[in-house]
Motif scaffolding. Sequence first.
Motif, mmCIF file in Angstrom:
data_model
loop_
_atom_site.group_PDB
_atom_site.id
_atom_site.type_symbol
_atom_site.label_atom_id
_atom_site.label_comp_id
_atom_site.label_asym_id
_atom_site.label_seq_id
_atom_site.Cartn_x
_atom_site.Cartn_y
_atom_site.Cartn_z
ATOM 1 N N ASN A 1 0.808 -1.221 0.000
ATOM 2 C CA ASN A 1 0.000 0.000 0.000
ATOM 3 C C ASN A 1 0.840 1.270 0.000
ATOM 4 N N GLY A 2 2.167 1.121 0.080
ATOM 5 C CA GLY A 2 3.040 2.286 0.061
ATOM 6 C C GLY A 2 2.985 3.115 1.324
ATOM 7 N N GLU A 3 2.784 2.478 2.469
ATOM 8 C CA GLU A 3 2.690 3.202 3.738
ATOM 9 C C GLU A 3 4.022 3.167 4.484
ATOM 10 N N SER A 4 4.322 4.252 5.162
ATOM 11 C CA SER A 4 5.497 4.292 6.034
ATOM 12 C C SER A 4 5.108 3.783 7.419
ATOM 13 N N PHE A 5 6.044 3.112 8.072
ATOM 14 C CA PHE A 5 5.741 2.546 9.390
ATOM 15 C C PHE A 5 7.036 2.259 10.125
ATOM 16 N N VAL A 6 6.910 1.842 11.377
ATOM 17 C CA VAL A 6 8.066 1.511 12.215
ATOM 18 C C VAL A 6 7.867 0.099 12.758
ATOM 19 N N LEU B 1 2.411 -4.101 25.877
ATOM 20 C CA LEU B 1 2.563 -3.649 24.491
ATOM 21 C C LEU B 1 1.217 -3.231 23.913
ATOM 22 N N ARG B 2 0.199 -4.032 24.158
ATOM 23 C CA ARG B 2 -1.121 -3.713 23.625
ATOM 24 C C ARG B 2 -1.664 -2.405 24.193
ATOM 25 N N GLN B 3 -1.469 -2.206 25.492
ATOM 26 C CA GLN B 3 -2.005 -1.011 26.138
ATOM 27 C C GLN B 3 -1.408 0.277 25.573
ATOM 28 N N HIS B 4 -0.204 0.210 25.077
ATOM 29 C CA HIS B 4 0.478 1.426 24.608
ATOM 30 C C HIS B 4 0.444 1.556 23.089
ATOM 31 N N CYS B 5 -0.437 0.808 22.457
ATOM 32 C CA CYS B 5 -0.604 0.911 21.009
ATOM 33 C C CYS B 5 -1.991 1.448 20.678
ATOM 34 N N ASP B 6 -2.081 2.132 19.562
ATOM 35 C CA ASP B 6 -3.370 2.604 19.066
ATOM 36 C C ASP B 6 -4.007 1.457 18.283
ATOM 37 N N PRO B 7 -5.135 0.911 18.753
ATOM 38 C CA PRO B 7 -5.721 -0.255 18.073
ATOM 39 C C PRO B 7 -6.159 0.020 16.643
ATOM 40 N N ASP B 8 -6.366 1.289 16.289
ATOM 41 C CA ASP B 8 -6.790 1.623 14.937
ATOM 42 C C ASP B 8 -5.613 1.799 13.973
ATOM 43 N N LEU B 9 -4.402 1.926 14.520
ATOM 44 C CA LEU B 9 -3.245 2.178 13.669
ATOM 45 C C LEU B 9 -2.157 1.123 13.794
ATOM 46 N N ASP B 10 -1.961 0.616 15.001
ATOM 47 C CA ASP B 10 -0.799 -0.216 15.284
ATOM 48 C C ASP B 10 -1.159 -1.695 15.362
ATOM 49 N N VAL C 1 6.015 -5.205 17.213
ATOM 50 C CA VAL C 1 5.015 -4.135 17.170
ATOM 51 C C VAL C 1 5.252 -3.357 15.883
ATOM 52 N N VAL C 2 4.195 -3.214 15.094
ATOM 53 C CA VAL C 2 4.273 -2.413 13.873
ATOM 54 C C VAL C 2 3.494 -1.124 14.123
ATOM 55 N N TRP D 1 5.286 7.083 17.937
ATOM 56 C CA TRP D 1 5.745 5.739 18.279
ATOM 57 C C TRP D 1 6.915 5.757 19.254
ATOM 58 N N HIS D 2 7.813 6.736 19.116
ATOM 59 C CA HIS D 2 8.977 6.787 19.994
ATOM 60 C C HIS D 2 8.536 6.998 21.441
ATOM 61 N N GLU D 3 7.606 7.908 21.668
ATOM 62 C CA GLU D 3 7.089 8.141 23.021
ATOM 63 C C GLU D 3 6.370 6.906 23.552
ATOM 64 N N ARG D 4 5.658 6.221 22.686
ATOM 65 C CA ARG D 4 4.958 5.009 23.116
ATOM 66 C C ARG D 4 5.952 3.927 23.555
ATOM 67 N N CYS D 5 7.035 3.779 22.819
ATOM 68 C CA CYS D 5 8.062 2.807 23.213
ATOM 69 C C CYS D 5 8.663 3.170 24.565
ATOM 70 N N GLN D 6 8.936 4.456 24.755
ATOM 71 C CA GLN D 6 9.522 4.893 26.017
ATOM 72 C C GLN D 6 8.562 4.653 27.179
ATOM 73 N N ASP D 7 7.261 4.870 26.935
ATOM 74 C CA ASP D 7 6.255 4.602 27.972
ATOM 75 C C ASP D 7 6.213 3.120 28.335
#
Length: 604
Positions: free
Chosen positions: A428-433, A465-474, A486-487, A493-499
């Motif tokens: 789909n040509g999307e950028s992600f981490v 991991l689940r709690q710190h992810c956006d269910p609609d995006l991650d 985790v995609v 995303w960087h702040e979420r990883c740190q959390d």
Amino acid sequence: MLASFRKVMTEESVTPLFQPIVDLQSGNILGYEGLIRGPSNTPLHMPYTLFNVARMCGATVELERLCRKVHIEQFSRHGLEGRLFLNMSPDVLVNPDLQTDTCFFSERVHGISPENIVIELTESSSAASYNRIKQAASDYRAYGFQVAIDDLGEGFSSLRLWSELRPEFVKIDKYFIQGIDKDPVKRQFARSIFEIARQSHSKVIAEGIETETEYAAVRELGIQYGQGYWLGRPAMPPILRLPAETLSLMAKRSGAGQRHELQPFKADLTVRKILRAIPAVADATPTNAVYEIFEQQPELQVLAVLREKVPIGLIQRLRMLDRLARPYHRELYGNKPCSHFIENEPLVVDIGTSLRDLSYLITEGNPHHLSEGFIITADGEYRGVGTGFDLIREITQMQIHAARYANPLTQLPGNVPINEHIEALLTNGESFVVCYADLDNFKPFNDLYSYRKGDEAIQITAELLRQHCDPDLDFVGHIGGDDFIVVFRSRDWHERCQDILDAFSGATSGLYRKSHREAGGYMTENRQGLEMFHPLISLSIGAVQVDAAVPFSSHQIAEFAASAKSEAKKIAGNTLFVERRSLLPSVYTDGNRRRAHTFVNGHG
């Protein structure tokens, strides 16, 4: 037996029972379903026989009125709190005599506010039309009553009833709950119902929970309420609080890091998957011509209507034929435009719409789309029609596919869905981490504290991991062992990883003995018999930022992620390592390419 039934009605010799409906998270009692028994030691004791005889006598309305009366009286007399769920058949619901029942319709019914009474429609055969049922339910809601649909899944008609009524509560039939912990198909059915209910703002109640493992499986799906022998049997007087042993088991599961419902595969199929090439007619086409089309094609259930090639609605076969079968209707409407038979505003969706987005549109829009179908277009031009049945089937199949590769411990997607998800984002040509998370010092902990504690540590990590992810995006996946992927598509995303890293030590502190927590680790013997100090478990995360323009496969990206994770593990403590090298094709020439790494168990 008929004489015995008449005696039951005359003497009102029925016994009300109440079974608790429980919040599966807190253990609090939401309310009670009113159940009934006939005289003991008689053929009429069981409700199935009692109501069958009532139907034979044409006395269903009278028996249900008696049941309501005794349930309301006893609920009030015992001072029960919460909601009272009263069973009612659709034919009784639409009976105009019910609204003159002073026992049921008053500002307060024996001291019970109407807001605390839920009319539970039973899945029985009914002569009442959906429009009459819908109107009756609306009338009762005006008094303050709520509506529930009982035994969802026992018959197809309940799906349409759900769509038409939009009930406050939906009860999943006990067939799909019994053995749900061992049957992935039943889990997927319940998960599909829960997903639709969440979109349509209905609360789900799982019926027939009879074991602790069934309770755990239902709770892990996210279903909030349950009912069954494991939680509380029908009784008179009813229990006011769950047994201490049951509450203790529920609390332990809460403290152990609750597993969460399996995330569906995010690279959804599109509406193209359920496209049916249904014929279309112009809006000025005479009704007789459309009638002939239906007559010549008996399998055709619906026709699309176009105005200047733009779809404007659907004509339902059964409704059209039913109207034209009435006296003089064929003569009256036969030569008029068929557009007179379009009954509802259509739902029109593009062929590229995802099935999950379509599900949301249907549940948020007019409920008739689920039962009557919707129009599919491409660039505004008509392509065909889709049905609610096909939509539910495909969503369920998507979830079954994900469940087939789910990790049994965490119920998170496994290797195949992970790679499929990344490939879809690349397509789909999307950028992600991509973040590769791994537990440090896990093996000595597992050896010392046992595999049960090890499993608990893995479950806590999955939940964190689940709690710190956006269910609609991650997307969160479990490769196996203590390795996770985790995609992220979330920009933060960087702040979420740190959390995640900041919360890890606190979340896992309860796993250790006090002395080990205070020492920051523990001593164990290695294979040579020498004592070694091992720090407490920590979490390492390696992150790789993937640009949409980079022509890599999921396997190649996995290699970068595994390399970043290895770098993170070289640093003590909870660590995030971000791969800063540019992922350009020149970096990956044949001269320096290593073996492509896929997501497999272990450190990679």
